[in-house]
Design a protein around this motif. Sequence first.
Motif, PDB file in Angstrom:
ATOM      1  N   LYS A  54       9.653   0.057  -3.169  1.00 11.29           N
ATOM      2  CA  LYS A  54      10.949  -0.592  -3.435  1.00 11.29           C
ATOM      3  C   LYS A  54      10.791  -1.950  -4.107  1.00 11.29           C
ATOM      4  N   GLY A  55       9.541  -2.398  -4.324  1.00  6.11           N
ATOM      5  CA  GLY A  55       9.326  -3.646  -5.043  1.00  6.11           C
ATOM      6  C   GLY A  55       9.086  -4.861  -4.172  1.00  6.11           C
ATOM      7  N   PHE A  56       9.007  -4.678  -2.869  1.00 10.15           N
ATOM      8  CA  PHE A  56       8.709  -5.805  -1.985  1.00 10.15           C
ATOM      9  C   PHE A  56       7.250  -6.236  -2.155  1.00 10.15           C
ATOM     10  N   ARG A  57       6.974  -7.484  -1.852  1.00 12.84           N
ATOM     11  CA  ARG A  57       5.601  -7.973  -1.789  1.00 12.84           C
ATOM     12  C   ARG A  57       5.116  -7.748  -0.358  1.00 12.84           C
ATOM     13  N   VAL A  58       4.456  -6.612  -0.149  1.00 10.23           N
ATOM     14  CA  VAL A  58       4.072  -6.205   1.204  1.00 10.23           C
ATOM     15  C   VAL A  58       2.715  -6.793   1.572  1.00 10.23           C
ATOM     16  N   LEU A  59       2.683  -7.429   2.748  1.00 11.26           N
ATOM     17  CA  LEU A  59       1.442  -7.899   3.361  1.00 11.26           C
ATOM     18  C   LEU A  59       1.233  -7.036   4.594  1.00 11.26           C
ATOM     19  N   ALA A  60       0.238  -6.161   4.521  1.00 11.66           N
ATOM     20  CA  ALA A  60       0.054  -5.166   5.577  1.00 11.66           C
ATOM     21  C   ALA A  60      -1.195  -5.464   6.393  1.00 11.66           C
ATOM     22  N   SER A  61      -1.015  -5.544   7.716  1.00  7.97           N
ATOM     23  CA  SER A  61      -2.185  -5.776   8.576  1.00  7.97           C
ATOM     24  C   SER A  61      -2.652  -4.457   9.158  1.00  7.97           C
ATOM     25  N   CYS A  62      -3.961  -4.264   9.161  1.00 11.59           N
ATOM     26  CA  CYS A  62      -4.578  -3.077   9.740  1.00 11.59           C
ATOM     27  C   CYS A  62      -5.609  -3.508  10.769  1.00 11.59           C
ATOM     28  N   LEU A  63      -5.859  -2.652  11.729  1.00 13.91           N
ATOM     29  CA  LEU A  63      -6.846  -2.955  12.759  1.00 13.91           C
ATOM     30  C   LEU A  63      -8.258  -2.645  12.279  1.00 13.91           C
ATOM     31  N   THR A  64      -8.381  -1.655  11.383  1.00 12.04           N
ATOM     32  CA  THR A  64      -9.711  -1.221  10.925  1.00 12.04           C
ATOM     33  C   THR A  64      -9.838  -1.342   9.415  1.00 12.04           C
ATOM     34  N   GLU A  65     -11.084  -1.491   8.975  1.00 11.81           N
ATOM     35  CA  GLU A  65     -11.366  -1.561   7.550  1.00 11.81           C
ATOM     36  C   GLU A  65     -10.999  -0.246   6.860  1.00 11.81           C
ATOM     37  N   ALA A  66     -11.264   0.865   7.561  1.00 14.03           N
ATOM     38  CA  ALA A  66     -10.957   2.173   6.985  1.00 14.03           C
ATOM     39  C   ALA A  66      -9.462   2.330   6.751  1.00 14.03           C
ATOM     40  N   GLY A  67      -8.659   1.878   7.705  1.00 17.60           N
ATOM     41  CA  GLY A  67      -7.207   1.951   7.559  1.00 17.60           C
ATOM     42  C   GLY A  67      -6.723   1.146   6.373  1.00 17.60           C
ATOM     43  N   ALA A  68      -7.309  -0.041   6.163  1.00 17.92           N
ATOM     44  CA  ALA A  68      -6.919  -0.906   5.054  1.00 17.92           C
ATOM     45  C   ALA A  68      -7.280  -0.271   3.712  1.00 17.92           C
ATOM     46  N   VAL A  69      -8.493   0.313   3.626  1.00 14.32           N
ATOM     47  CA  VAL A  69      -8.939   0.933   2.374  1.00 14.32           C
ATOM     48  C   VAL A  69      -8.040   2.111   2.007  1.00 14.32           C
ATOM     49  N   GLU A  70      -7.710   2.968   2.981  1.00 15.99           N
ATOM     50  CA  GLU A  70      -6.848   4.132   2.726  1.00 15.99           C
ATOM     51  C   GLU A  70      -5.456   3.714   2.262  1.00 15.99           C
ATOM     52  N   LEU A  71      -4.919   2.652   2.858  1.00 19.12           N
ATOM     53  CA  LEU A  71      -3.583   2.189   2.480  1.00 19.12           C
ATOM     54  C   LEU A  71      -3.589   1.607   1.076  1.00 19.12           C
ATOM     55  N   LYS A  72      -4.623   0.837   0.749  1.00 18.35           N
ATOM     56  CA  LYS A  72      -4.705   0.246  -0.588  1.00 18.35           C
ATOM     57  C   LYS A  72      -4.799   1.331  -1.656  1.00 18.35           C
ATOM     58  N   ALA A  73      -5.517   2.399  -1.327  1.00 18.25           N
ATOM     59  CA  ALA A  73      -5.700   3.479  -2.295  1.00 18.25           C
ATOM     60  C   ALA A  73      -4.399   4.214  -2.592  1.00 18.25           C
ATOM     61  N   ALA A  74      -3.427   4.148  -1.674  1.00 17.63           N
ATOM     62  CA  ALA A  74      -2.181   4.912  -1.825  1.00 17.63           C
ATOM     63  C   ALA A  74      -1.007   4.054  -2.266  1.00 17.63           C
ATOM     64  N   THR A  75      -1.266   2.779  -2.577  1.00 19.76           N
ATOM     65  CA  THR A  75      -0.156   1.875  -2.914  1.00 19.76           C
ATOM     66  C   THR A  75      -0.476   1.100  -4.192  1.00 19.76           C
ATOM     67  N   SER A  76       0.470   0.270  -4.607  1.00 23.18           N
ATOM     68  CA  SER A  76       0.293  -0.500  -5.844  1.00 23.18           C
ATOM     69  C   SER A  76      -0.649  -1.681  -5.618  1.00 23.18           C
ATOM     70  N   GLU A  77      -1.021  -2.304  -6.724  1.00 25.15           N
ATOM     71  CA  GLU A  77      -1.907  -3.469  -6.635  1.00 25.15           C
ATOM     72  C   GLU A  77      -1.217  -4.651  -5.981  1.00 25.15           C
ATOM     73  N   GLN A  78       0.109  -4.631  -5.977  1.00 22.84           N
ATOM     74  CA  GLN A  78       0.862  -5.755  -5.409  1.00 22.84           C
ATOM     75  C   GLN A  78       0.700  -5.840  -3.899  1.00 22.84           C
ATOM     76  N   LEU A  79       0.542  -4.693  -3.220  1.00 30.40           N
ATOM     77  CA  LEU A  79       0.378  -4.684  -1.762  1.00 30.40           C
ATOM     78  C   LEU A  79      -0.974  -5.270  -1.393  1.00 30.40           C
ATOM     79  N   GLN A  80      -0.961  -6.133  -0.386  1.00 28.60           N
ATOM     80  CA  GLN A  80      -2.197  -6.746   0.089  1.00 28.60           C
ATOM     81  C   GLN A  80      -2.404  -6.402   1.556  1.00 28.60           C
ATOM     82  N   THR A  81      -3.655  -6.229   1.929  1.00 30.35           N
ATOM     83  CA  THR A  81      -3.974  -5.897   3.324  1.00 30.35           C
ATOM     84  C   THR A  81      -4.800  -7.010   3.948  1.00 30.35           C
ATOM     85  N   VAL A  82      -4.758  -7.056   5.265  1.00 29.60           N
ATOM     86  CA  VAL A  82      -5.543  -8.023   6.029  1.00 29.60           C
ATOM     87  C   VAL A  82      -5.875  -7.384   7.371  1.00 29.60           C
ATOM     88  N   LEU A  83      -7.055  -7.670   7.885  1.00 27.02           N
ATOM     89  CA  LEU A  83      -7.452  -7.135   9.181  1.00 27.02           C
ATOM     90  C   LEU A  83      -6.889  -8.029  10.280  1.00 27.02           C
TER      91      LEU A  83
END
Length: 575
Positions: A54-83
């Motif tokens: 929808k165009g939001f600047r999403v900051l997504a927290s994950c508990l595991t590195e694997a979870g963060a990698v999988e989410l990044k692979a399925a979303t745009s470059e704009q989404l950022q993850t953090v453990l």
Amino acid sequence: MFFHILIFLAIFYLWWRWRAQDGQKIRDLTDKYIFITGCDSGFGNLAARTFDKKGFRVLASCLTEAGAVELKAATSEQLQTVLLDVTDPDNVRKVAEWIKAEVGSAGLWGLVNNAGIMGPSAPTDWLNIEHFRAPIETNLIGLINVTLHLLPLVKKARGRLVNISSTGGRLAVWGGGYVPSKFGVEGFNDSLRRDMKAFGVKVSCIEPGLFKTGLSNRKKVIEEREAIWNQLPPAIRKQYGEGYIQKAQIGILASILLLIICWLIRDSLKVKDLNGKHVFITGCDSGFGNLLAKQLDRRGFHVIAACLTENGSRELLACTSISLKTVILNLTDSSSIDNAVEFVKQETDGEGLFGLVNNAGRATPMAPTDWMQIDDFHTITDVNLMGLIEITLKLLPLLKKAKGRVVNIASVLGRLAFLGGGYCLSKWGVEAFSDILRRDMQHFGVKVSIIEPGCFKTAVTNSEVIERDLLRLWNQLTPEVRESYGDKYFVEYVRAQRFSMKRLCDSDISKVIKCMEHALIAKYPRTRYGSGWDAKFFWLPLSYAPTLLSDMMLRMLLPAPTVSRKSASCVPLDV
């Protein structure tokens, strides 16, 4: 049929209005910052992907590195993850600093506290403090800590807070730390919402039911429960019995079914040996009281029927057995009440009074409040409320002696005030008096029930009497009051009354009589009986609705005064 269509249209209008308001969205949400916890899987993962699209600047927290990698692979470059481990205060502080640097002066528009764990669920005495600690530290303390660190950023953006609770936060159904943690989330959410309202921050709570996520993995839940079971001391396992886990899975459904069956059986139990018991009924000239007196007489009760007129008394005596007795009673006259009480004492002859049915009453005048004089209120309340109270008080010693029953006839309008005049307020008074009486008399074995009929065709709902009183009141109005209502109002009001009486009033008064009989002969009478389809499916449910909703529905049944229409037409509309 027309009434059903009217109700349908009213409900449709309310639904449409809610949908219109609920569908209104904030414009230009692109590039707004949203921080979501618990994005490895489940709700958080899907929310992060959806908001990213929808165009939001999403900051997504994950508990595991694997979870963060999988989410990044399925979303745009704009989404950022953090453990983030919400149970680690240092981790929470560092992530909050990172978010502050990312959002800058824009602030944080949305915080979604989604991270959570289930933890073991089992009977409380199977568990230790560590079983409680993990869910509470994650679901509640962690949520609070994240919120407190990010609250200044949300306030800066006048943003939104969304806390993920559960239906388990409203109803405790199993032991363990999950339910207490979610109850805590509910409390924190409500206090936070009220505190932040002044700053333009909106706080919402999501209460999901059961969904297939990592938390609700049935196999994992059973394995955890079995592991705890295997570690229990032999004494506790013996108390619960082998096979308890398997039995517990069907226990809830079986319990619900058992409760329903028990209630039905309990409700059907009757008092034995009722033949010859004395029952005193007021208002037996016609309607409910007249039919009840005949029914109970056929059942073998010694009925003492109070009538207002000699003619009513004669007609009743002519069609009943010789054991039925009548007495003239005017509830507005204390001496008449005293004579009736003395008559009852002589008839019961020291046995006490098994049943008192307070049925006598009147409804008119009913009209808008500013058409009334104080005497119009006295006309009704002196019979329906004060007379009922006086006759009850004077017969209470006989009722206590027999450990008998009191059945008070109220009305659905004793739960929902709809028409002006003394009728509604007198029936509200009957409801209150009955509740107080029930609590006071339960120590003496006296049971008190309330009958709440809907609209039935009796002398009370006689259209000619109602319209005659309306015309009398209308003709007595001052010119100023009549002008405020308008010349057409009286005709429209009468038309609405006729429509209500024709469409709503049920001619089968035996529905009410069955409730009265049950209250007298059941071993465990109900506290309240709703009688009639309109009572059960319209008036009583509407009485529990928010005032805004009930006012809106009732407003559709009666015309509006001229002054109201003029005021409405002057209100500017922002289209």
